[in-house]
Design an enzyme around this catalytic site. Structure first.
Site, PDB file in Angstrom:
ATOM      1  N   CYS A 467      32.463  97.811 131.392  1.00  0.00           N
ATOM      2  CA  CYS A 467      31.962  96.443 131.419  1.00  0.00           C
ATOM      3  C   CYS A 467      32.927  95.491 130.762  1.00  0.00           C
ATOM      4  O   CYS A 467      33.176  94.411 131.262  1.00  0.00           O
ATOM      5  CB  CYS A 467      30.547  96.352 130.879  1.00  0.00           C
ATOM      6  SG  CYS A 467      30.383  96.264 129.125  1.00  0.00           S
ATOM      7  N   GLU A 469      35.739  96.875 128.420  1.00  0.00           N
ATOM      8  CA  GLU A 469      36.638  97.626 127.567  1.00  0.00           C
ATOM      9  C   GLU A 469      38.089  97.395 127.981  1.00  0.00           C
ATOM     10  O   GLU A 469      38.489  97.749 129.086  1.00  0.00           O
ATOM     11  CB  GLU A 469      36.311  99.126 127.620  1.00  0.00           C
ATOM     12  CG  GLU A 469      35.034  99.498 126.866  1.00  0.00           C
ATOM     13  CD  GLU A 469      33.774  99.373 127.709  1.00  0.00           C
ATOM     14  OE1 GLU A 469      33.810  98.669 128.738  1.00  0.00           O
ATOM     15  OE2 GLU A 469      32.765  99.989 127.358  1.00  0.00           O
TER      16      GLU A 469
END
Lengths: 863, 310
Positions: A467, A469
């Site tokens: 999402c 990182e």
């Protein structure tokens, strides 16, 4: 793709339930147990090969990109070699054992959305497993059989056996049961939150890769460091499995073509068969073939492990050389490009991840986080945005679905036209693209991977994995028609494994109650021996508890990941990631170029900081009430009903009890204490102190790969589940209610001075010290209406990122619409919202998260 | 001189009151008393109470607000307390606000020094982008001329784009003090007939029209007329033509017509005031095409609602 076709495809998708089946697990297990005594990695490769070979191919009408994880459209399957406890029936002993050591605490506090494709209840001939997936009744005995034969041999069980040898292990159990920590990382979703690298198959084809491994075997057989031999052998076996899998699909397409009467469809099936046959051996010749091969390897990796957040990365830049060539030669045009990209979106949207309920529901909200990054810089520092990426954005508008979500790697060098296209897409309400700061990310990467030799050029190849990182990349020299194109791709394994979600408000609660968890009655930490007479003592006790939690979780998760890399080493993913093939080592043996990939995730930071501010002001400075009075108020939730009695999850729906009047004064003082998000130095300085300390302390803990760990600050959906385990707090938040989302979003309704004040609060610390930060904003559509509205939305994005902030994303939606959607979900099947790092269908979200999204401060204009 | 301003709202990321992303500051006090006003809390020059009757739960608290009021303006009631707005407002403490657990009482209007406000403007400036700036609105910003002049000058000196929204009713010498420091002026024209104007706004329009002509003649700033469109009050063809002719004669070429909406209605009850336009029909943007034509015929650029080119 003609809108009619996409509409039909979507309708088909909406009617399809998440389905689990036993084909892959059965063949994997059968081959595995037939090879007792084989070298472990080879044994696994044989199991993978057998399973891939045996998957039944399904091709659905109108697919231009084919192949799926299983024969079902929304198909996935349990992997009992990884973990088995969570899908056992509640009466089974295995399940009870798992409860006892706290592994299922998050499952119990997680709520799934009841709508969409979720199968939350059993019925007719379908059994609901892990809270979301439907399994045919006749396959259930096989599942139970699988779980039994893997008992004691799975990554979970072996890891568990050895994590108990960590001296503080008992404390870890209490930490899990009290939900100080959300979940174990080693056997739940051990891979993902990383970026795919499609280079080798695209450049060499499957046969080329097999040849390469064969040559390497000749070099290493009989020589020291013999593990390389087994790795190359395993890579060959796995690739052979993938090859047969592709050929099975080709055969199926041929069969369909033979049977098909409609001449147009007949032709499509025949072309598909030819394309797949070619790709089963060779590198792609066209854009269409290249896209198909990327998809095939994408799901091949997803099938080898339990994975969320395996991101395609900068796919538009990877595929650009083929696209450009095909556009020039005329075999591709705009319409055909859009058709293929829309088809790709549907395929990604169909993906499901089978993991425990606490992980899939409580963390992922059913999302699989296939994040496609666009923009950023080229190897030599120019804007990397290209025309194909403009079409990728466009297809996200014409075919709005949750996957793949889009992220713009924002850099000052990107062209305005490209940025405005992104803004246009945000304004459709799709929730994507998210905007992340290219420079801040590269600063973080250099800081974290510099010691492993990362250069500025390397840093530019990054992308978002999962999402939000930040994941390292590499430039690969793609040769096509005599020209070399440097294409970006992932260069590390999972960049988000390790300590997964420590609830900071929960630790503060435990500090105030001397280590005792009132909800479960457990002693989580030993008495901290601080008298808590001053604010500084609270802070010291917090640091002490927090460090203890990180320490034991780090050690236990390292053990689990060691079990993972030993029992189920990643083979296909390793064969793709530079430089595993060159080194002859898989990702678990540090074969990737970069290996400092373990992190420490936190959740609820803003509620924690607000609580500290309230304690500091009310208890220690102004002495408005005592700490004991504060604690009583927390236990009583300031006089409000527990969640069990009233189905509420966010602060909007208070249900008072008879005692409430007693607590009004204290609650009022707590609510009135300074709140983060208002450019108020009193609380923002506490926020900065927390961030500076946390970002630095992570480096004191050492990962399995012998590297310092780093901070990761995203909430995903954990702010719902972890809030549900945490009692009322000094910031005035009621018991068991959802925390603030993200990591720099204000608690809903407490940012009262507009977005600029919020931005100032959010940027008091250095975002490049962390893998990420996360800000979610809800804007009323009228504010950004029209041409000028687009430009102004871009201005506010630029302004925030210019301050060094890492990430911002928007929900351009009217809160009234969301409230109506909660009442009438049937009318809103297609409504999507941005949660925290991902877009999801509204109806597939659990109520705690729905409530939180509704409660978020909405920026609108009073005329 | 330390002159404090009385401000009832500061809006960051304001997007319709001038070029780019802006910060709009709403100053209290207005000489007009337009019956349809959508910011009725901007009319009185002093801070006042907003009472959210629906939030008040007098039976679930000890009613501390009642005791805290030095003017005995708050009296208990069956379901909620009642505030006598005539009695309220004479104390500057507003002790009742901090007493209320249910957030039922809020103050509209805080006093800020020019330096305090500039601090916020300087902060926001980091986020406007190249096009943005600061807009003074209200109320009528010129009703606090000392403060307004100081802020405009300070912003101008700091290279900040400045705009004001004015109802036009202020002594000419007040305008003279600010014209050199103001980049844009949004100037309201409500009705061309003075008697009709007085009936709905409380004051005649002669001073307003006079000021408009003088500002236009000064050539010092970009002048954009604003015309609220109120059904049955100023939307007759005759009045629109008269307005368009006036604007044309004044020598300026831009008008922003603002179709009436009743989004401000809840604020009347919060202030304890009667709202005469409760049931008045909201204007739909598609109804304005005829009106637009009248302006365009005179070469006046006409922007309906938020459809502005800035």
């Amino acid at each position: 793709m003609p809108q009619e076709t996409i509409k039909k495809w979507k309708e088909r998708y909406f009617k399809t339930k998440s389905s689990a089946d036993m084909e892959f697990p059965y063949w994997y297990s059968r081959e595995w147990f037939e090879n007792d005594g084989e070298i472990n990695i080879v044994r696994r490769a044989k199991a993978l090969k057998r399973a891939f070979t045996r998957l039944t191919p399904s091709i659905f009408p109108n697919e231009l990109i084919v192949m799926g994880k299983t024969r079902n459209m929304r198909g996935s399957y349990p992997m009992p070699w990884l973990s088995g406890s969570y899908f056992m029936a509640a009466h089974d002993q295995l399940y009870k054992d798992a409860l006892d050591c706290g592994k299922l605490s998050a499952d119990k506090l997680t709520k799934f959305g009841q709508g969409g494709g979720n199968v939350t209840k059993s019925g007719n001939n379908v059994i609901s497993i892990a809270g979301k997936f439907g399994l045919r009744k006749e396959e259930l005995p096989m599942l139970m059989e699988m779980v039994k034969i893997w008992k004691g041999k799975s990554v979970e069980d072996i890891g568990h056996k050895y994590e108990k040898l960590v001296p503080q292990y008992k404390q870890k159990e209490a930490i899990m049961k009290s939900l100080v920590c959300m979940f174990d990382s080693g056997y739940t979703i051990p891979q993902g939150r990383e970026v795919m690298n499609y280079y080798y198959p695209l450049q060499y084809g499957i046969d080329g890769m097999i040849d390469f491994c064969q040559k390497k075997i000749n070099e290493v057989a009989g020589r020291p460091d013999m593990d390389r031999l087994y790795f190359y052998k395993s890579a060959i076996l796995s690739l052979e499995g993938v090859k047969t899998w592709i050929l099975n699909y080709a055969e199926k397409a041929e069969l369909l073509s033979d049977k098909e009467k409609d001449s147009e469809r007949k032709r499509l099936y025949a072309e598909t068969a030819e394309r797949l046959k070619w790709l089963s051996s060779n590198p792609p010749r066209t854009f269409h073939e290249a896209l198909q091969l990327c998809w095939t390897f994408h799901i091949a990796v997803l099938n080898e492990d339990c994975i969320s957040g395996m991101s395609p990365g900068r796919l538009g830049q990877v595929l650009y050389p083929w696209w450009k060539k095909d556009m020039a030669s005329g075999i591709l045009n705009k319409e055909k490009t859009m058709e293929l990209l829309e088809c790709m979106r549907m395929k990604f949207t169909e993906l499901d991840c089978f993991a425990s309920m606490g992980v899939v529901g409580g963390v992922l909200s059913g999302n699989t986080f296939n994040n496609l990054s666009i923009g950023g810089l080229t190897k030599d520092g120019q804007s990397a945005a290209n025309e194909l990426e403009m079409f990728i954005i466009e297809s996200g508008m014409t075919c709005a679905t949750p996957q793949p979500t889009l992220t713009i790697l924002y850099n000052e060098k990107l062209p305005e036209e490209f940025l405005l296209k992104g803004v246009q897409c945000v304004k459709t309400g799709a929730g994507y693209p998210a905007w992340v700061n290219d420079q801040t990310a590269m600063d973080f990467l250099m800081r974290n991977y510099g010691p492993e030799g990362m250069t500025t050029q390397d840093a530019r190849a990054w992308a978002i994995g999962g999402c939000l990182e930040t994941s390292p990349g590499a430039w690969m020299p793609l040769k096509l028609d005599g020209k070399t194109h440097w294409i970006p791709g992932g260069s590390a394994g999972a960049t988000s494994v390790g300590v997964h979600f420590i609830s900071t408000p929960k630790i503060l609660e435990l500090v105030l109650f001397n280590g005792m968890d009132k909800r479960t009655g457990l002693e989580v930490f030993k008495d901290h021996d601080y008298k808590l007479k001053t604010y500084e003592e609270v802070w010291l006790a917090f640091k002490d508890y927090f460090s203890q939690a990180v320490d034991v979780l780090c050690l236990c998760n390292n053990v689990q990941h060691d079990a993972w890399r030993k029992i189920t080493p990643p083979i296909i993913n390793s064969a793709l990631k530079p430089d595993c093939l060159e080194k002859g080592k898989d990702i678990g043996q540090k074969g990737s170029r970069f290996n400092a990939t373990f992190n420490i995730e936190v959740c609820g930071g803003i509620n924690f900081v607000n609580s500290l501010a309230s304690l500091k002001k009310n208890v220690f400075e102004e002495k408005n009430f005592t700490l004991e009075e504060m604690k009583d108020a927390m236990i009583q939730s300031f006089g409000h009903e527990s969640k069990e009695k009233a189905d509420f999850h966010s602060k909007g729906e208070r249900v008072k009890n008879a005692e409430q009047r007693k607590w009004i004064k204290i609650h009022k003082l707590c609510l009135d204490a300074p709140k983060y998000g208002n450019d108020d130095f009193y609380v923002d300085s506490i926020f900065k102190e927390w961030e500076d300390w946390f970002c630095a302390m992570c480096g004191n803990f050492i990962s399995l790969y012998d590297k310092p760990m780093y901070p990761c600050q995203i909430s995903v959906s954990t702010h719902g589940s972890m809030g549900a385990a945490t009692m009322a707090a000094p910031d005035g938040r009621l018991s068991w209610t959802t925390f603030a989302d993200g990591s720099v979003s204000a608690y809903p309704g407490t940012d009262k001075n507009g977005p600029y004040a919020l931005f100032n609060s959010a940027t008091v610390w250095d975002h490049s010290a962390s893998q990420n930060s996360q800000l979610n904003m809800k804007i009323h559509p009228s504010v950004v209406k029209g041409r000028e509205g687009s430009k102004k939305l871009l201005e506010i994005i630029k302004a925030y990122l210019r301050k060094g902030a890492f990430h911002i994303q928007f929900n351009v939606v009217d809160s009234e619409t969301l409230k109506d959607a909660q009442k009438h979900p049937e009318k809103y099947r297609e409504l999507m919202v941005r949660v925290a790092g991902f877009t999801q269908y509204w109806v597939e979200l659990g109520k705690p998260i729905q409530d939180e999204v509704i409660a978020r401060t909405e920026y609108c204009e009073i005329a | 001189m330390i002159q404090k301003g009385t401000i009832f709202d500061i809006q960051g990321f304001s997007v319709h009151d001038g070029p780019g992303c802006r910060t709009t500051i709403f100053l209290k006090g207005c000489p007009l008393n337009c019956k349809w006003c959508c910011n009725p809390e901007g009319i009185a020059p002093y801070p006042e109470i907003l009472f959210y009757k629906s939030k008040c739960a007098i039976n679930d608290c000890d009613g501390e607000c009642i005791e805290s009021c030095p003017n005995a303006a708050i009296i208990g009631g069956k379901k909620s307390a009642n505030i006598n707005t005539l009695k309220c407002g004479k104390c500057n403490g507003f002790a009742c606000v901090s007493q209320c657990y249910y957030d039922a009482i809020k103050i509209s209007g805080i006093n800020l020094s020019a330096e305090e406000l500039m601090k916020k403007i300087r902060r926001d400036r980091q986020y406007w982008g190249a096009q943005g700036g600061m807009t003074l609105s209200g109320g009528e910003p010129l009703s606090q001329i000392e403060f307004t002049a100081e802020i405009l000058k300070k912003c101008h000196d700091a290279y900040i784009h400045t705009a004001i929204e004015t109802c036009g009713y202020a002594p000419w010498k007040s305008y003279e003090r600010i014209l050199d420091y103001t980049d844009w002026i949004f100037f309201d024209i409500k009705h061309m007939d003075s008697a009709a104007h007085e009936k709905e706004t409380g004051l005649p329009n002669d001073l307003i029209l006079e000021n408009a002509k003088k500002i236009a003649a000064s050539g010092k700033c970009r002048l954009i007329f604003r015309m609220p469109l109120i059904s049955g009050f100023n939307d007759s063809r005759d009045n629109i033509i008269a307005t368009a002719d006036f604007i044309s004669n004044a020598g300026t070429k831009e008008v922003n017509i603002l179709p009436f909406h009743n989004l401000g209605r809840s604020k009347y009850s919060l202030l304890g005031k009667e709202y005469h336009y409760k049931n008045a029909p909201s204007f739909k943007l598609k109804d304005v095409s005829e009106i637009k034509k009248i302006f365009q015929k005179r070469s006046i650029k006409c922007y309906p609602g938020s459809e502005t080119p800035f």
